[in-house]
Each structure stands twice: as C-alpha cells, then as structure tokens.
Design an enzyme around this catalytic site. Structure first.
Site, PDB file in Angstrom:
ATOM      1  N   ASP A 184       0.873  -1.210   0.039  1.00  0.00           N
ATOM      2  CA  ASP A 184       0.138   0.095  -0.043  1.00  0.00           C
ATOM      3  C   ASP A 184       0.996   1.518  -0.102  1.00  0.00           C
ATOM      4  O   ASP A 184       1.765   1.430   1.052  1.00  0.00           O
ATOM      5  CB  ASP A 184      -0.851   0.083   1.436  1.00  0.00           C
ATOM      6  N   HIS A 185       1.216   2.023  -1.204  1.00  0.00           N
ATOM      7  CA  HIS A 185       2.063   2.748  -1.171  1.00  0.00           C
ATOM      8  C   HIS A 185       1.836   4.243  -0.276  1.00  0.00           C
ATOM      9  O   HIS A 185       2.947   4.749   0.051  1.00  0.00           O
ATOM     10  CB  HIS A 185       2.252   3.253  -2.714  1.00  0.00           C
TER      11      HIS A 185
ATOM     12  N   HIS B  93      -5.858   3.033   1.313  1.00  0.00           N
ATOM     13  CA  HIS B  93      -4.779   4.319   1.799  1.00  0.00           C
ATOM     14  C   HIS B  93      -5.355   5.041   3.060  1.00  0.00           C
ATOM     15  O   HIS B  93      -4.782   5.265   3.949  1.00  0.00           O
ATOM     16  CB  HIS B  93      -4.439   5.173   0.425  1.00  0.00           C
TER      17      HIS B  93
HETATM   18  C1  BG6 Z   1      -3.679   5.116  -6.266  1.00  0.00           C
HETATM   19  C2  BG6 Z   1      -4.886   5.426  -6.646  1.00  0.00           C
HETATM   20  O1  BG6 Z   1      -3.366   3.961  -5.190  1.00  0.00           O
HETATM   21  O2  BG6 Z   1      -3.267   6.407  -5.580  1.00  0.00           O
HETATM   22  C3  BG6 Z   1      -5.055   6.531  -7.769  1.00  0.00           C
HETATM   23  O3  BG6 Z   1      -5.372   4.358  -7.692  1.00  0.00           O
HETATM   24  C4  BG6 Z   1      -4.489   7.792  -6.915  1.00  0.00           C
HETATM   25  O4  BG6 Z   1      -6.405   6.829  -8.185  1.00  0.00           O
HETATM   26  C5  BG6 Z   1      -3.258   7.400  -6.406  1.00  0.00           C
HETATM   27  O5  BG6 Z   1      -4.426   8.716  -7.922  1.00  0.00           O
HETATM   28  C6  BG6 Z   1      -2.776   8.701  -5.514  1.00  0.00           C
HETATM   29  O6  BG6 Z   1      -1.445   8.501  -4.812  1.00  0.00           O
HETATM   30  P1  BG6 Z   1      -0.757   9.520  -4.489  1.00  0.00           P
HETATM   31  O7  BG6 Z   1       0.560   8.889  -3.923  1.00  0.00           O
HETATM   32  O8  BG6 Z   1      -0.373  10.334  -5.715  1.00  0.00           O
HETATM   33  O9  BG6 Z   1      -1.538  10.355  -3.480  1.00  0.00           O
END
Ligand code: BG6
Length: 509
Positions: free
Chosen positions: A184-185, A247
């Site tokens: 989960d990044h 997230h």
């Molecule tokens: C991803 C979603 O997991 O996270 C995207 O699938 C979203 O829709 C993205 O744009 C947002 O990531 P960050 O790190 O740019 O907030």
C-alpha cells in the site's frame, strides 16, 4: 544499517506501466544510494516477447521515467541496466513455469543471488492466484537451499469482502502469510510513518489523544487530476474502493490504534487490525444515508480551460453512477474514541492535490476569555501527508495591547528543513523493506479483510439504494451539501497548497 542479502527480483507484468513508472525508478534510486546488494538482478516477466536488451532499453536506458538520470548519470544508468534480464511466459500467465524456473536457476547460479527470490506481481489481481499456483508448481515458493521466497502483490486486494477473502485464501494456498507482502504505497510515505512517531515517540500528544480532549478527526485526500487514462478501471472501482478502503483506512488505523508493545511488524500490525475492527460498521439504511455522501465531478472550466465531466471521460459509462468523491462520517467503538466523530473524504478534480489529517481538540471547558474571539477557535494539530509535508499546531496567543484579545498562531515543522537527509520515496522504501524481510509497512490479510468489512455495507447501500449521486463542478471542494455531514463546527477544512495556508485558500493547478 540492516544488511540486504543478495537476491533476485522477479517482476510479473514487467512490460506494464507500473514497472517503468514506479518500480525501476525506485530501484535506480536505491542503486544510486548504494542500498542494493552487490549481487542483485531483476528478471522481468510478461507475455510479450522481448530480449534482455529490449527490456533494458524499455525500462532503463530509454525510459522517459529516468530521463533526467539518463542525461546526467549515463555511466550509472549503464551499470544499472546490466542488472536487468527478461523472460516471457508465452501467451498466458496460467501455464507451466518450467522454462521460467530454469531461467531463474541459471541467473541465480551465474549472479550468486543465493536462491533469495522476491516475486513482484504487477499484473491484474485476477492473475495473482494463477501465478502463485504456477510458482508453487515449480517449488518456487519453498526456501529450498536456504534462500527466502517472498511474494509482493499490488492493490486492489479484492473488490469486496468476499473477493478479498478468496484472494487471500487463494494466495495462502501456495505461499505462507509470512511470505506475502501486500503493498500500500501510502504506508511507504515518510509522513504516514511519522504518524506513529508523532504519537508514540512524544509524551506531549499521546495523553491528549482520546475522547477527553479530541473533538473530532478530519482526513482529506484531494487530487486535482481527474481519472486520466484509467477511466475503464476507475469506473468499476470508484473513490471508496480506489482510495478509502486501502490508503485512507490505513491512515485511520494509525490514528486510532493503541500503542503497540514494540516496533516489531507483528506488534504494530496486531494493533492496526484491532483498530480497524473497532470501526463501527454501519448497517441500517438510515445511518448509511446520514453518514455517507457520494458525488461525481461534472464538466467545468478551470483557468479558462474546459475540463471534461467524469461521464465524458474515456472508458467511463456515460450513465455511470461511480463516485469520484466520497465523504464518510463514522465512529470508533472503543474506550479511547467513544463518541468522537471521524470525517474522511477523498476525491478527484478538487482545487488542489493535498492529503492531511486534522485533529480538532475540544475548546477549553471553562472559557475565561469570553470576548476574545477565541470561542469556537479550536486547537488543531494538522499533519500534512503531502505536499509541503509537515506538522502544524494551531493555538491561541495574546494580541499585544490592553485586555485579552486572543488570536490563533501557527507552530510549524516542515520536512523540507531536514535537507541533509535523503527522503526515500514510497516505492523505494517499501521495496527495500521487502528485500530485508521487514513487513511492518505491508498490509496483512486480516487488516485488508477488516477494512472491507467496514466498506462493504456502504458499497452495498450505494449500489442497491437510491442514494443520490451529487454533482460538483470540476475544481471545487465537492458537492454543496458535503458540509452537512459535519455537525457543530459546520464545515470541512479546505486546505491550501501549503501547510500554513488558511482554509479556503487554494490554487487550482
Ligand atoms: C492510487 C490510486 O492508489 O493512488 C489513484 O489508484 C490515485 O487513483 C493514487 O491517484 C494517489 O496516490 P498519491 O501518492 O499520488 O496520493
């Protein structure tokens, strides 16, 4: 520094966008920072035919995602690209992996990677189980000869509770839970990890971190972009599945959790699961109606340029009811949080890109400075996840002069002030953790399922009921009635681009 053992990273779906856009740049930064083990190779796997050289060109030496480094660090890029190899599996992933196993064995012997393999599944989730099964078929799940075998999977982990359970048990049939790393990044973001440090490495916040002092908690995740080229995927997903279930509930779990007994992965993850399980699941229609809002962006003009509405985006059903905005109010049923409302919203096509957590403290229970203008100006702790990462405390100070006029002042800390430190990006940190066998920042099966348990009834209600899908013009803070969720204080804090901007300030970018 923890030692990273010699190893091979085998990426399934290697010809896809994620590999070139996220994984390879993260690996390059690790390489540049000397964080990769000396004996390390990447084997790209996918269905299309490519030679090793084609693959190196595609993801390294001619990749637009590494353009700056190609121009400035050409020798490094050259050395880095020699670590890349490629093997196709034929026309489908569900096939015999004998050839693949042979290639892995040959590369392992030649490059001394000690039988340590990480399999990174960057394919559609529908293929995860088949890939795990075929790896198992070649005993590539087993720590034969002492090497470790790990499996990293990308979200989405399921489409609902049922499919998440199926996916988990499908993977666990072939790999042990301790071998599975669900990425989960958001957990790779420094500022998300800092939630743990803010809470548990200080003695000034934790005593206040409960229903006695906190009035409510607000989390905003806003993106200025629309669905871009992902309309086909997004239309089947929506904001709740795409951002909230994973997230945002991960962030919620870090705010809600009890102090873990240590910083070990299992101790932290046990507390996170407990936190997710304590979210009050909304089941009756009336509660769901009062506590959830969904909406979609409609076309508008931003800085003189016409912006498409969601239903006009490529790949989106022109009659779609998929939400691009979701706002949820909920409670946490435990000792610490009883009766404290949590407000969480996520959306595309907002005025700016920002993610922040705001802890709103209760007003002092006895107001001495009645006419000070301080009344109803609560203390706030703003934890800025992105951009302009930092922490801000809003508190009252005396305005110089006669009487006791109180104004609100800011006490702030910015990550950018830690210039001497290399701040790792999310994928960089998470890949390195998996290489070192640290699963703290990866989601466990029961965490994922607990999150779905909370989300499922909302999705169900939105699908089956006549819950309205509101419209909001692209570039504004959501539908007009979004503030109706928040009683008492009456409105969302609409953050600006910078941490210290006052609510309402915004730049449309
Ligand atoms: C991803 C979603 O997991 O996270 C995207 O699938 C979203 O829709 C993205 O744009 C947002 O990531 P960050 O790190 O740019 O907030």
């Amino acid at each position: 520094m923890t030692k990273t053992e010699s190893q091979m990273l085998i990426i399934f779906g290697a010809s896809g966008d994620l590999t070139a856009r996220k994984l390879v740049p993260a690996l390059f930064r690790l390489f540049k920072e000397n964080q990769l083990p000396e004996k390390f190779v990447v084997l790209g796997v996918s269905r299309s035919y490519m030679s090793d050289e084609d693959f190196r060109k595609k993801v390294v030496s001619e990749s637009s995602y590494l353009k700056d480094s190609i121009d400035t660090d050409s020798d490094l890029i050259n050395d880095f690209s020699k670590k890349f190899f490629y093997e196709d599996v034929g026309t489908q992933y569900d096939t015999d992996y004998k050839h693949l196993e042979e290639r892995i064995t040959t590369l392992n012997a030649k490059h001394g990677t000690d039988g340590n393999y990480i399999f990174y599944l960057s394919t559609p989730p529908s293929l995860y189980e088949a890939i795990a099964k075929n790896l198992y078929g070649q005993q590539l799940n087993r720590s034969r000869g002492g090497g470790f075998k790990r499996l990293i999977v990308e979200k989405p982990f399921g489409y609902d509770l049922e499919s998440a359970k199926q996916l988990n048990s499908g993977l666990q049939r072939y790999f042990k839970e301790s071998q599975i790393y669900r990425i989960d990044h958001y957990l790779g973001k420094e500022t998300v990890q800092n939630l743990l440090v803010t809470r548990f490495a200080n003695s000034i916040f934790e005593p206040l971190w409960n229903r006695n002092y906190i009035h409510h908690v607000e989390i905003t995740n806003a993106e200025s972009v629309g669905v871009e080229k992902r309309g086909g995927y997004y239309d089947k997903s929506g904001a709740l599945r795409d951002m909230f279930q994973n997230h945002l509930l991960q962030i919620v779990s870090l705010i809600v959790m009890e102090p873990p007994i240590s910083a070990k992965a299992e101790d932290i993850r046990n507390e996170k699961v407990k936190a997710l399980k304590s979210l009050r699941i909304m089941t009756d229609v009336d509660t769901l109606h009062k506590n959830t809002i969904r909406a979609q962006y409609v076309s508008s003009s931003i800085e003189g340029e016409k912006v498409k509405g969601y239903r006009e985006e490529e790949g989106v059903n022109p009659e779609s009811t998929t939400e691009t905005y979701a706002a949820i109010k909920f409670f946490v049923d435990n000792w610490r949080w009883k009766d404290v409302p949590f407000y969480v919203r996520t959306a595309k096509r907002m005025p700016t890109k920002v993610t922040e957590v705001v802890i709103h403290f209760k007003s002092p229970h006895h107001q001495i400075f009645q006419d000070s203008g301080m009344f109803n100006k609560d203390n706030k702790l703003v934890i800025r996840i992105q951009p302009d990462e930092g922490i801000l405390i809003k508190f009252g100070v005396k305005v110089p002069g006669q009487g006791f006029k109180v104004e609100r002042a800011n006490l702030d800390f910015y990550y950018s002030s830690l210039v001497e430190n290399h701040v790792m990006q999310a994928y960089e940190r998470l890949l390195l953790d998996a290489m070192q066998g640290d699963a703290t920042l990866y989601a466990r099966a029961d965490e994922v399922e607990a999150a779905w348990e909370f989300v499922d009834p909302i999705l169900d209600y939105w699908k089956k009921s006549d819950a309205k899908v509101y419209g909001y013009s692209a570039g504004v803070w959501g539908p007009e009635n979004a503030d109706e969720l928040i009683e008492g204080f009456g409105m969302w804090r609409n953050p600006g681009q910078n941490l210290a901007d006052d609510p309402g300030f915004c730049v449309i970018c």
